[in-house]
Write a protein that holds these residues in place. Sequence first.
Motif, PDB file in Angstrom:
ATOM      1  N   MET A  44       1.620   6.420  -8.466  1.00 16.65           N
ATOM      2  CA  MET A  44       1.266   7.438  -7.482  1.00 16.65           C
ATOM      3  C   MET A  44       1.633   6.957  -6.081  1.00 16.65           C
ATOM      4  N   ASN A  45       2.342   7.777  -5.340  1.00 20.78           N
ATOM      5  CA  ASN A  45       2.679   7.474  -3.954  1.00 20.78           C
ATOM      6  C   ASN A  45       1.466   7.759  -3.074  1.00 20.78           C
TER       7      ASN A  45
ATOM      8  N   LEU B 267       1.725  12.105  -7.528  1.00 21.78           N
ATOM      9  CA  LEU B 267       1.939  11.440  -8.811  1.00 21.78           C
ATOM     10  C   LEU B 267       3.434  11.434  -9.097  1.00 21.78           C
ATOM     11  N   VAL B 268       4.054  10.292  -8.964  1.00 22.46           N
ATOM     12  CA  VAL B 268       5.495  10.172  -9.150  1.00 22.46           C
ATOM     13  C   VAL B 268       5.862  10.325 -10.619  1.00 22.46           C
TER      14      VAL B 268
ATOM     15  N   GLU C 196      12.405  -1.208  -5.656  1.00 22.88           N
ATOM     16  CA  GLU C 196      12.320  -0.785  -4.259  1.00 22.88           C
ATOM     17  C   GLU C 196      11.734   0.608  -4.106  1.00 22.88           C
ATOM     18  N   ASP C 197      11.987   1.484  -5.068  1.00 29.95           N
ATOM     19  CA  ASP C 197      11.464   2.847  -4.978  1.00 29.95           C
ATOM     20  C   ASP C 197      10.050   2.980  -5.534  1.00 29.95           C
TER      21      ASP C 197
ATOM     22  N   HIS D   9       0.827  -1.217   0.000  1.00 29.06           N
ATOM     23  CA  HIS D   9       0.000   0.000   0.000  1.00 29.06           C
ATOM     24  C   HIS D   9       0.863   1.270   0.000  1.00 29.06           C
ATOM     25  N   HIS D  10       2.004   1.173  -0.644  1.00 27.44           N
ATOM     26  CA  HIS D  10       2.898   2.320  -0.783  1.00 27.44           C
ATOM     27  C   HIS D  10       2.630   3.069  -2.085  1.00 27.44           C
ATOM     28  N   MET D  11       2.287   2.309  -3.137  1.00 25.49           N
ATOM     29  CA  MET D  11       2.082   2.906  -4.459  1.00 25.49           C
ATOM     30  C   MET D  11       0.740   2.480  -5.038  1.00 25.49           C
TER      31      MET D  11
END
Length: 482
Positions: free
Chosen positions: A291-292, A301-302, A339-340, A268-270
């Motif tokens: 989206m973060n 919005l990444v 990971e990011d 539930h991070h992105m």
Amino acid sequence: MKFILSLFIVATATLSFQSDLSGQTLCENGMADIYPCDGYDLYTHFPLSAVGGGDNGNDCWGWVDSDSGREFVLYGRSNGMSVVEVTDPLSPTYIANLPTASSPSLWRDIKVIGNYAYIVSEAGMHGMQILDLTQVLDLSGFPFNISATSHYVGFGHAHNVAVNVETNYAYAVGTNTFSGGLHIVDVSDPLNPVLAGSYEGAYSHDVQPVVYNGLDVDYQGQEIVFCFNGQQGLAILNAEDKTDVQLIKSISYPEGFYTHQGWVSEDHHMLYFNDELDEMYNGNNTRTYMMNIDDLDNPVLVGFYESDNTSIDHNLYTHNGRLYASNYRSGLRVSTILEDGSIEPQGFFDTYPEDDIADFDGTWSNYPYFPSGTIAVSNFDGLFIIKEHEVVDGEESFVVEAPVLSLSPNPASSTVRLSGSFIDSDVVIYDLSGREVLRMNSIPAVNGLHIDISSLKTGSYIVNVLDASSGISKATSKLTIQ
């Protein structure tokens, strides 16, 4: 007589098609038969006519029987839903058809909670069919027409349905009620579904409800709904109180045309989502937006990943650190979630080899959640069953064709000998109604095992070798006793 004859014709066509399946087609040198691929093998392709027919296929979902481990694909079609057993992906079986509740439609959508499937359609007066899936466990021989177990008629048509398996709520969207927004149904008793709440702040094309477990402590443990609202972008709703659903945030983004569907990462991070019309009207290549959602009041919005492909994206899902996207004319595209939170291509299987242009054909959806690793990919023109290559110690290794279970003598009368390279297995014999008639558990090695069948009546039976730990079927063979 007409009903029996139609089943016989369907069964004959299906069985004759299945008899041509000899094992998976390996993805070698970028191709599996006529299909471009990278890292995924073709196990089975059902043409639409072999799994119920109709004008088109559409959505798919899956169900696993918790007692036996048997795996089933639920494949939507214009005129109904097919149930296909894929426990052995090299020998899948089309076993049942649930006809549409009203008229045919291009759109049909399916989700599952426990042992019940929930089916909606854009067809008028369709409502929501609810099907007890355990009834298909006893079906064999040829495809049966089955009926819905119950039927919710609180709306007529619906574009989509989403479910929260943790809370037993179904969310119908794009219905003729509540301005096309959330129509929330309590299905804790599937035989008696009841309206629990609604939200009509915007039309939703698709949604994903979750019990939020991300970093935003203000909402942890609450039921949050991520809404993909077409021309109105995205919305995040708090649906913890079904009678008073609250808007947390509305979001738009540059070059947005029609926000179609999305799915959250497992932590539930992105939030990953797609736009169904940007490829067609903006001219960009296939984009997956990221989206973060660590702060639900202020999601960020990444950006987006833009592939080198021109096709339109449709349905995507996340599972085990990967993103599985059905992108119409370029097929299933699989990405690794880094990971990011960004993604990079991992592999693909193109179910529409003709071209990759921005138009509506090819794959509609996919289901990557089977414990066995089998992946279902639904196309307009049929159903694909695929699997990833096995990897051993970092080296690619093609999947070896499943071992064969042999019975001798066959027909048999008093004993039968099993042959096949199976270890740590249970052996179960079923009659043709699906009733278990004999079982031997925890067999260290099946090859050479003799079974006393003298207590069984004359007739036909199915011998099934199951993994002793997981209960997943390894192989089956038909036995005749005389």
